[in-house]
Design an enzyme around this catalytic site. Structure first.
Site, PDB file in Angstrom:
ATOM      1  N   CYS A   1       0.862  -1.178   0.000  1.00 58.57           N
ATOM      2  CA  CYS A   1       0.000   0.000   0.000  1.00 58.57           C
ATOM      3  C   CYS A   1       0.898   1.227   0.000  1.00 58.57           C
ATOM      4  O   CYS A   1       2.086   1.134   0.287  1.00 58.57           O
ATOM      5  CB  CYS A   1      -0.912   0.004   1.219  1.00 58.57           C
ATOM      6  SG  CYS A   1      -2.241   1.232   1.079  1.00 58.57           S
TER       7      CYS A   1
ATOM      8  N   CYS B   1      -0.116   4.278   1.649  1.00 52.88           N
ATOM      9  CA  CYS B   1      -0.500   5.289   2.646  1.00 52.88           C
ATOM     10  C   CYS B   1       0.575   5.546   3.696  1.00 52.88           C
ATOM     11  O   CYS B   1       0.638   6.634   4.255  1.00 52.88           O
ATOM     12  CB  CYS B   1      -1.832   4.937   3.307  1.00 52.88           C
ATOM     13  SG  CYS B   1      -1.822   3.436   4.278  1.00 52.88           S
TER      14      CYS B   1
ATOM     15  N   CYS C   1      -4.007   6.310   0.090  1.00 50.71           N
ATOM     16  CA  CYS C   1      -3.449   5.046  -0.394  1.00 50.71           C
ATOM     17  C   CYS C   1      -3.007   5.084  -1.861  1.00 50.71           C
ATOM     18  O   CYS C   1      -2.685   4.042  -2.452  1.00 50.71           O
ATOM     19  CB  CYS C   1      -4.444   3.914  -0.155  1.00 50.71           C
ATOM     20  SG  CYS C   1      -4.826   3.700   1.601  1.00 50.71           S
TER      21      CYS C   1
ATOM     22  N   ARG D   1      -2.900   3.446  12.480  1.00 50.22           N
ATOM     23  CA  ARG D   1      -2.523   4.701  11.813  1.00 50.22           C
ATOM     24  C   ARG D   1      -1.565   5.497  12.679  1.00 50.22           C
ATOM     25  O   ARG D   1      -0.669   6.179  12.177  1.00 50.22           O
ATOM     26  CB  ARG D   1      -3.778   5.494  11.441  1.00 50.22           C
ATOM     27  CG  ARG D   1      -4.542   4.755  10.348  1.00 50.22           C
ATOM     28  CD  ARG D   1      -5.783   5.483   9.900  1.00 50.22           C
ATOM     29  NE  ARG D   1      -6.532   4.658   8.960  1.00 50.22           N
ATOM     30  CZ  ARG D   1      -7.745   4.965   8.511  1.00 50.22           C
ATOM     31  NH1 ARG D   1      -8.337   6.075   8.920  1.00 50.22           N
ATOM     32  NH2 ARG D   1      -8.350   4.170   7.658  1.00 50.22           N
TER      33      ARG D   1
ATOM     34  N   LYS E   1     -12.128  -4.928   2.475  1.00 50.40           N
ATOM     35  CA  LYS E   1     -11.522  -4.068   3.482  1.00 50.40           C
ATOM     36  C   LYS E   1     -12.455  -2.885   3.693  1.00 50.40           C
ATOM     37  O   LYS E   1     -12.712  -2.097   2.786  1.00 50.40           O
ATOM     38  CB  LYS E   1     -10.152  -3.587   3.014  1.00 50.40           C
ATOM     39  CG  LYS E   1      -9.509  -2.641   4.008  1.00 50.40           C
ATOM     40  CD  LYS E   1      -8.078  -2.323   3.655  1.00 50.40           C
ATOM     41  CE  LYS E   1      -7.516  -1.316   4.643  1.00 50.40           C
ATOM     42  NZ  LYS E   1      -6.127  -0.991   4.342  1.00 50.40           N
TER      43      LYS E   1
ATOM     44  N   LYS F   1     -11.421  -7.721   6.454  1.00 51.92           N
ATOM     45  CA  LYS F   1     -10.771  -6.855   7.434  1.00 51.92           C
ATOM     46  C   LYS F   1     -11.658  -5.657   7.745  1.00 51.92           C
ATOM     47  O   LYS F   1     -12.125  -5.018   6.815  1.00 51.92           O
ATOM     48  CB  LYS F   1      -9.436  -6.387   6.852  1.00 51.92           C
ATOM     49  CG  LYS F   1      -8.727  -5.362   7.688  1.00 51.92           C
ATOM     50  CD  LYS F   1      -7.537  -4.851   6.947  1.00 51.92           C
ATOM     51  CE  LYS F   1      -6.962  -3.710   7.767  1.00 51.92           C
ATOM     52  NZ  LYS F   1      -5.946  -3.006   7.067  1.00 51.92           N
TER      53      LYS F   1
HETATM   54  C1  PBG Z   1      -2.813   0.205   4.860  1.00 50.59           C
HETATM   55  C2  PBG Z   1      -3.309  -0.645   5.971  1.00 50.59           C
HETATM   56  C3  PBG Z   1      -4.080  -0.300   7.101  1.00 50.59           C
HETATM   57  C4  PBG Z   1      -4.160  -1.451   7.889  1.00 50.59           C
HETATM   58  C5  PBG Z   1      -3.480  -2.450   7.219  1.00 50.59           C
HETATM   59  N1  PBG Z   1      -2.966  -1.949   6.036  1.00 50.59           N
HETATM   60  C6  PBG Z   1      -4.629   1.004   7.525  1.00 50.59           C
HETATM   61  C7  PBG Z   1      -5.715   1.664   6.778  1.00 50.59           C
HETATM   62  O1  PBG Z   1      -6.189   1.200   5.749  1.00 50.59           O
HETATM   63  O2  PBG Z   1      -6.076   2.755   7.218  1.00 50.59           O
HETATM   64  C8  PBG Z   1      -4.854  -1.560   9.218  1.00 50.59           C
HETATM   65  C9  PBG Z   1      -4.353  -2.644  10.123  1.00 50.59           C
HETATM   66  C10 PBG Z   1      -4.777  -2.532  11.538  1.00 50.59           C
HETATM   67  O3  PBG Z   1      -5.573  -1.641  11.923  1.00 50.59           O
HETATM   68  O4  PBG Z   1      -4.316  -3.356  12.326  1.00 50.59           O
HETATM   69  N2  PBG Z   1      -3.753   0.676   3.984  1.00 50.59           N
END
Ligand code: PBG
Length: 326
Positions: free
Chosen positions: A120, A122, A130, A206, A196, A249
């Site tokens: 990713c 981000c 992202c 974050r 997701k 997720k």
């Molecule tokens: C990256 C990403 C995120 C998580 C995993 N990969 C954060 C998001 O999308 O804001 C979250 C994992 C977690 O909260 O344990 N995009």
């Protein structure tokens, strides 16, 4: 055949009877440990909102890998913090980046561990979204694809066994598959974060990864928490594009989504027990409101019972220790 002929308690009477009729098993072999790597650190840096979890330098990630091996945890997933962020997130495909270095070091030391690279942008963009932004400050889907593909190839070149795109851009799985194959990484698998959701439960992550969007939110690309059928569609599309396994997720607020995707697709299903879910349990346990060990094993079992083949969880090391003793 109802009571008194039938007595459900007969098979609950002893631990051995309960063991015999247990429908779902939680096994250390189904757990994946997430690791945050920040190459510029001299030593591990605890993450305030996630007690027991730290950002790790490459040497710390290597130590985590040895621990996984000792505990029987077969897999790790890596998130990286770059030394500098920019508009495109170029740190993501830096061959000397945090994730690339950690994966290379661990692959060399422990070739049998399954190394999964979260793919990713981000954590690497200065705006925290992202993918790159267009003139209207929206994430430019098609421009992101090439950058994600580049990132995936650099992670595979470092030694990743699995690439896990978590960006929710349309078409990323196909773009990554094509790029991996072109670069000779046809045996590197793709675990797609298919369903997701735009969730409040990513808060601590974050914090940990410094990946809070500087404006707006992720609802324009992550899924609406209200949608179930759309999640199935996402999983089906990712499989069509070449995903080897799919993911739901977060996990706990989405057990019905896990069940539906497990029933409707034949691909392996992963679930991500995310940072906010972890933080809630840790806070409740610290407040004396529940027994951490019993609660964690119950929650992880529920994720498996819902249909997840494997679970990404910050509880992995604790759970592995508790499972050894039961
Ligand atoms: C990256 C990403 C995120 C998580 C995993 N990969 C954060 C998001 O999308 O804001 C979250 C994992 C977690 O909260 O344990 N995009």
């Amino acid at each position: 055949m109802a009571f008194p002929l039938t007595r459900m308690r007969r098979l609950r009477r002893t631990p051995a009877l309960r063991e015999l009729v247990r429908e779902t098993r939680l096994d250390v072999g189904d757990l994946v440990l997430p690791v945050f790597v920040e190459q510029s650190l001299g030593t591990a840096l605890p993450i305030d909102s996630m007690p027991g979890v730290s950002r790790q330098p490459v040497s710390g990630a290597l130590a985590e890998a040895s621990e996984c091996l000792a505990l029987g945890i077969p897999a790790m997933i890596f998130f990286g913090l770059p030394t500098e962020k920019d508009a495109e997130g170029s740190g993501a495909w830096d061959p000397e980046g945090s994730v690339q270095q950690a994966i290379a070091a661990i692959k060399a030391a422990h070739p049998d561990l399954v190394l999964i690279a979260d793919c990713c942008l981000c954590e690497y963009t200065d705006h925290g979204h992202c993918g790159p932004l267009n003139d209207a400050d929206e994430v430019d889907n098609d421009a992101a694809l090439e950058l994600l593909a580049r990132t995936a190839v650099s992670q595979a070149a470092a030694g990743a066994d699995v690439i896990a795109p978590s960006d929710m851009m349309d078409g990323r799985v196909g773009a990554i598959r094509a790029a991996l194959d072109l670069a000779g990484h046809q045996d590197v698998a793709i675990l797609a974060y298919s369903a997701k959701f735009a969730s409040a439960f990513y808060g601590p992550f974050r914090d940990a990864a410094g990946a809070t969007p500087s404006f707006g939110d992720r609802r324009g690309y992550q899924m609406d928490p209200a949608n179930l059928r759309e999640a199935v569609r996402e999983a089906e599309l990712d499989i069509e594009e070449g995903a080897d396994a799919v993911m739901v997720k977060p996990a706990l607020a989405y057990l019905d989504v896990i069940r539906r995707i497990a029933d409707q697709t034949a691909a392996p299903v992963a679930a991500y027990n995310v940072s906010g879910e972890y933080a809630m349990v840790k806070a409740a346990a610290a407040a004396g409101a529940l027994d951490e060990r019993t609660a964690v094993l119950e929650l992880l079992t529920s994720i498996r019972r819902a249909g997840a083949d494997f679970v990404i969880t910050y509880h992995a090391k604790d759970a592995a220790r508790w499972l050894q003793k039961t």
